[in-house]
Each structure stands twice: as structure tokens, then as C-alpha cells.
Design a protein around this motif. Structure first.
Motif, PDB file in Angstrom:
ATOM      1  N   GLU A  58       0.824  -1.209   0.000  1.00  0.00           N
ATOM      2  CA  GLU A  58       0.000   0.000   0.000  1.00  0.00           C
ATOM      3  C   GLU A  58       0.860   1.262   0.000  1.00  0.00           C
ATOM      4  O   GLU A  58       0.539   2.240  -0.679  1.00  0.00           O
ATOM      5  CB  GLU A  58      -0.949  -0.010   1.197  1.00  0.00           C
ATOM      6  CG  GLU A  58      -2.074  -1.018   1.051  1.00  0.00           C
ATOM      7  CD  GLU A  58      -2.949  -1.127   2.284  1.00  0.00           C
ATOM      8  OE1 GLU A  58      -2.631  -0.467   3.312  1.00  0.00           O
ATOM      9  OE2 GLU A  58      -3.944  -1.863   2.231  1.00  0.00           O
ATOM     10  N   ARG A  59       1.969   1.248   0.753  1.00  0.00           N
ATOM     11  CA  ARG A  59       2.889   2.397   0.733  1.00  0.00           C
ATOM     12  C   ARG A  59       3.464   2.611  -0.654  1.00  0.00           C
ATOM     13  O   ARG A  59       3.543   3.747  -1.143  1.00  0.00           O
ATOM     14  CB  ARG A  59       4.039   2.177   1.723  1.00  0.00           C
ATOM     15  CG  ARG A  59       3.719   2.601   3.126  1.00  0.00           C
ATOM     16  CD  ARG A  59       4.867   2.383   4.089  1.00  0.00           C
ATOM     17  NE  ARG A  59       6.136   2.916   3.645  1.00  0.00           N
ATOM     18  CZ  ARG A  59       7.322   2.513   4.091  1.00  0.00           C
ATOM     19  NH1 ARG A  59       7.392   1.561   4.999  1.00  0.00           N
ATOM     20  NH2 ARG A  59       8.430   3.054   3.657  1.00  0.00           N
ATOM     21  N   ALA A  60       3.884   1.521  -1.299  1.00  0.00           N
ATOM     22  CA  ALA A  60       4.449   1.624  -2.645  1.00  0.00           C
ATOM     23  C   ALA A  60       3.416   2.169  -3.623  1.00  0.00           C
ATOM     24  O   ALA A  60       3.741   2.982  -4.496  1.00  0.00           O
ATOM     25  CB  ALA A  60       4.963   0.262  -3.100  1.00  0.00           C
ATOM     26  N   GLU A  61       2.170   1.744  -3.482  1.00  0.00           N
ATOM     27  CA  GLU A  61       1.108   2.244  -4.363  1.00  0.00           C
ATOM     28  C   GLU A  61       0.874   3.738  -4.152  1.00  0.00           C
ATOM     29  O   GLU A  61       0.706   4.492  -5.126  1.00  0.00           O
ATOM     30  CB  GLU A  61      -0.191   1.466  -4.114  1.00  0.00           C
ATOM     31  CG  GLU A  61      -0.155   0.051  -4.632  1.00  0.00           C
ATOM     32  CD  GLU A  61      -1.369  -0.769  -4.229  1.00  0.00           C
ATOM     33  OE1 GLU A  61      -1.595  -1.794  -4.880  1.00  0.00           O
ATOM     34  OE2 GLU A  61      -2.075  -0.396  -3.252  1.00  0.00           O
ATOM     35  N   ARG A  62       0.875   4.186  -2.891  1.00  0.00           N
ATOM     36  CA  ARG A  62       0.692   5.620  -2.614  1.00  0.00           C
ATOM     37  C   ARG A  62       1.834   6.442  -3.216  1.00  0.00           C
ATOM     38  O   ARG A  62       1.609   7.497  -3.803  1.00  0.00           O
ATOM     39  CB  ARG A  62       0.593   5.866  -1.109  1.00  0.00           C
ATOM     40  CG  ARG A  62      -0.762   5.596  -0.527  1.00  0.00           C
ATOM     41  CD  ARG A  62      -0.912   6.165   0.875  1.00  0.00           C
ATOM     42  NE  ARG A  62       0.118   5.693   1.795  1.00  0.00           N
ATOM     43  CZ  ARG A  62       0.032   4.582   2.514  1.00  0.00           C
ATOM     44  NH1 ARG A  62      -1.026   3.812   2.409  1.00  0.00           N
ATOM     45  NH2 ARG A  62       1.002   4.234   3.336  1.00  0.00           N
ATOM     46  N   ILE A  63       3.047   5.946  -3.059  1.00  0.00           N
ATOM     47  CA  ILE A  63       4.205   6.668  -3.610  1.00  0.00           C
ATOM     48  C   ILE A  63       4.104   6.728  -5.131  1.00  0.00           C
ATOM     49  O   ILE A  63       4.386   7.771  -5.740  1.00  0.00           O
ATOM     50  CB  ILE A  63       5.516   6.007  -3.140  1.00  0.00           C
ATOM     51  CG1 ILE A  63       5.701   6.238  -1.642  1.00  0.00           C
ATOM     52  CG2 ILE A  63       6.706   6.540  -3.925  1.00  0.00           C
ATOM     53  CD1 ILE A  63       6.830   5.438  -1.025  1.00  0.00           C
ATOM     54  N   ALA A  64       3.708   5.618  -5.764  1.00  0.00           N
ATOM     55  CA  ALA A  64       3.566   5.611  -7.224  1.00  0.00           C
ATOM     56  C   ALA A  64       2.520   6.629  -7.669  1.00  0.00           C
ATOM     57  O   ALA A  64       2.701   7.318  -8.683  1.00  0.00           O
ATOM     58  CB  ALA A  64       3.194   4.206  -7.707  1.00  0.00           C
ATOM     59  N   GLU A  65       1.416   6.749  -6.908  1.00  0.00           N
ATOM     60  CA  GLU A  65       0.389   7.746  -7.232  1.00  0.00           C
ATOM     61  C   GLU A  65       0.936   9.170  -7.086  1.00  0.00           C
ATOM     62  O   GLU A  65       0.653  10.042  -7.914  1.00  0.00           O
ATOM     63  CB  GLU A  65      -0.831   7.554  -6.336  1.00  0.00           C
ATOM     64  CG  GLU A  65      -1.641   6.314  -6.663  1.00  0.00           C
ATOM     65  CD  GLU A  65      -2.755   6.074  -5.657  1.00  0.00           C
ATOM     66  OE1 GLU A  65      -3.045   6.980  -4.841  1.00  0.00           O
ATOM     67  OE2 GLU A  65      -3.324   4.971  -5.681  1.00  0.00           O
ATOM     68  N   GLU A  66       1.712   9.406  -6.025  1.00  0.00           N
ATOM     69  CA  GLU A  66       2.299  10.730  -5.830  1.00  0.00           C
ATOM     70  C   GLU A  66       3.259  11.073  -6.960  1.00  0.00           C
ATOM     71  O   GLU A  66       3.277  12.212  -7.454  1.00  0.00           O
ATOM     72  CB  GLU A  66       3.030  10.792  -4.484  1.00  0.00           C
ATOM     73  CG  GLU A  66       2.109  10.750  -3.281  1.00  0.00           C
ATOM     74  CD  GLU A  66       2.871  10.667  -1.971  1.00  0.00           C
ATOM     75  OE1 GLU A  66       4.105  10.844  -1.972  1.00  0.00           O
ATOM     76  OE2 GLU A  66       2.223  10.410  -0.929  1.00  0.00           O
ATOM     77  N   ILE A  67       4.060  10.108  -7.378  1.00  0.00           N
ATOM     78  CA  ILE A  67       5.007  10.340  -8.482  1.00  0.00           C
ATOM     79  C   ILE A  67       4.245  10.685  -9.749  1.00  0.00           C
ATOM     80  O   ILE A  67       4.616  11.606 -10.478  1.00  0.00           O
ATOM     81  CB  ILE A  67       5.919   9.113  -8.675  1.00  0.00           C
ATOM     82  CG1 ILE A  67       6.885   8.983  -7.506  1.00  0.00           C
ATOM     83  CG2 ILE A  67       6.677   9.192  -9.996  1.00  0.00           C
ATOM     84  CD1 ILE A  67       7.689   7.687  -7.498  1.00  0.00           C
ATOM     85  N   LYS A  68       3.170   9.940 -10.020  1.00  0.00           N
ATOM     86  CA  LYS A  68       2.380  10.213 -11.222  1.00  0.00           C
ATOM     87  C   LYS A  68       1.791  11.617 -11.161  1.00  0.00           C
ATOM     88  O   LYS A  68       1.799  12.364 -12.142  1.00  0.00           O
ATOM     89  CB  LYS A  68       1.271   9.184 -11.382  1.00  0.00           C
ATOM     90  CG  LYS A  68       0.489   9.353 -12.677  1.00  0.00           C
ATOM     91  CD  LYS A  68      -0.610   8.322 -12.789  1.00  0.00           C
ATOM     92  CE  LYS A  68      -1.387   8.444 -14.068  1.00  0.00           C
ATOM     93  NZ  LYS A  68      -1.856   9.761 -14.405  1.00  0.00           N
ATOM     94  N   GLY A  69       1.292  12.006  -9.976  1.00  0.00           N
ATOM     95  CA  GLY A  69       0.737  13.351  -9.816  1.00  0.00           C
ATOM     96  C   GLY A  69       1.792  14.424 -10.044  1.00  0.00           C
ATOM     97  O   GLY A  69       1.541  15.438 -10.708  1.00  0.00           O
ATOM     98  N   MET A  70       2.987  14.213  -9.505  1.00  0.00           N
ATOM     99  CA  MET A  70       4.070  15.178  -9.700  1.00  0.00           C
ATOM    100  C   MET A  70       4.497  15.242 -11.159  1.00  0.00           C
ATOM    101  O   MET A  70       4.802  16.325 -11.678  1.00  0.00           O
ATOM    102  CB  MET A  70       5.260  14.821  -8.817  1.00  0.00           C
ATOM    103  CG  MET A  70       5.036  15.064  -7.362  1.00  0.00           C
ATOM    104  SD  MET A  70       6.524  14.632  -6.443  1.00  0.00           S
ATOM    105  CE  MET A  70       5.947  14.792  -4.794  1.00  0.00           C
ATOM    106  N   GLN A  71       4.514  14.093 -11.840  1.00  0.00           N
ATOM    107  CA  GLN A  71       4.874  14.082 -13.264  1.00  0.00           C
ATOM    108  C   GLN A  71       3.838  14.848 -14.077  1.00  0.00           C
ATOM    109  O   GLN A  71       4.185  15.589 -14.990  1.00  0.00           O
ATOM    110  CB  GLN A  71       4.997  12.637 -13.777  1.00  0.00           C
ATOM    111  CG  GLN A  71       5.509  12.537 -15.186  1.00  0.00           C
ATOM    112  CD  GLN A  71       6.936  13.037 -15.342  1.00  0.00           C
ATOM    113  OE1 GLN A  71       7.774  12.790 -14.500  1.00  0.00           O
ATOM    114  NE2 GLN A  71       7.197  13.746 -16.413  1.00  0.00           N
TER     115      GLN A  71
END
Length: 122
Positions: A58-71
Motif C-alpha cells: 500500500e505504501r508503494a502504491e501511494r508513492i507511485a500515485e504521488e510520483i504520477k501526480g508530480m509528473q
């Protein structure tokens, strides 16, 4: 064919003797990478390991979502700059240069200039 090899043996007095021994051919080496045994944490630790694994995923999924948002935000900024008449390739190049140390950038520029001069491009 019966092949023999010699083996070294020490007797009780410490003397070294070379004794004949039958030749044993080694088993052929396994091809490919050696498989490493990794125990299944779910089976060994039960529910605690399953819960820990779920939390990590779940942490990895949240980080991936944050990265996508920043991109997406980054692409919006580049699109805005392009809309105002700036060159997006130049902006990306400037960002790449600003990430580098000044000495590294100057060295790369010097090498590039040397190559371009040698090729007659400048």
C-alpha cells in the motif's frame, strides 16, 4: 577404462604418502544461475508477515500515485511554458544542466566542443 589418480595421505609418523585412488568424475555443473532458496514469509510467520506485506504494498502504491501526480504537474508547467512561447526542449536541457555540478558540466562542454571542432562542425 579404469582411470586412477593420486591422493596425498599423512601416516601416523607425519610422513606424506601418495596413494593411488580411483578417479571419480565430478557431476556435470548445473547450467544457468544457481537457484537461491528464499523461505516464504507468509508460511513461516503467518498473519503478521501478510499484514506487513500488505502495508508495504500500500505504501508503494501511494508513492507511485504521488510520483504520477508530480509528473503530471511537471508536464503542466512545461506545457504552460510552451504556451508562452518558450522552447520545451531548451527548458528540459536547462533543468538537466542545473542538476549537474558546475565542474562536471564544464568538463562535458569542453569534451563536446573538442569533438565538434574535430568533426569540423564548429
Amino acid at each position: 577404462m579404469n582411470m586412477m589418480t593420486m591422493r596425498t595421505v599423512r601416516d601416523a609418523g607425519g610422513m606424506v604418502r601418495h596413494m593411488p585412488a580411483p578417479f571419480q568424475q565430478a557431476a556435470p555443473a548445473a547450467k544457468g544461475r544457481k537457484k537461491r532458496f528464499v523461505p516464504d514469509p507468509i508460511k513461516t510467520n503467518g498473519e503478521a508477515a501478510a499484514e506487513e506485506l500488505r502495508v508495504l504494498i500500500e505504501r508503494a502504491e501511494r508513492i507511485a500515485e504521488e510520483i504520477k501526480g508530480m509528473q503530471d504537474d511537471f508536464n503542466d508547467v512545461i506545457a504552460e511554458a510552451t504556451g508562452r512561447g518558450h522552447d520545451s526542449k531548451a527548458i528540459r536541457k536547462v533543468l538537466a544542466i542545473r542538476k549537474k555540478k558546475k565542474e562536471d558540466f564544464l568538463e562535458e562542454e569542453g569534451v563536446l566542443e573538442t569533438y565538434l571542432t574535430a568533426l569540423g562542425m564548429i
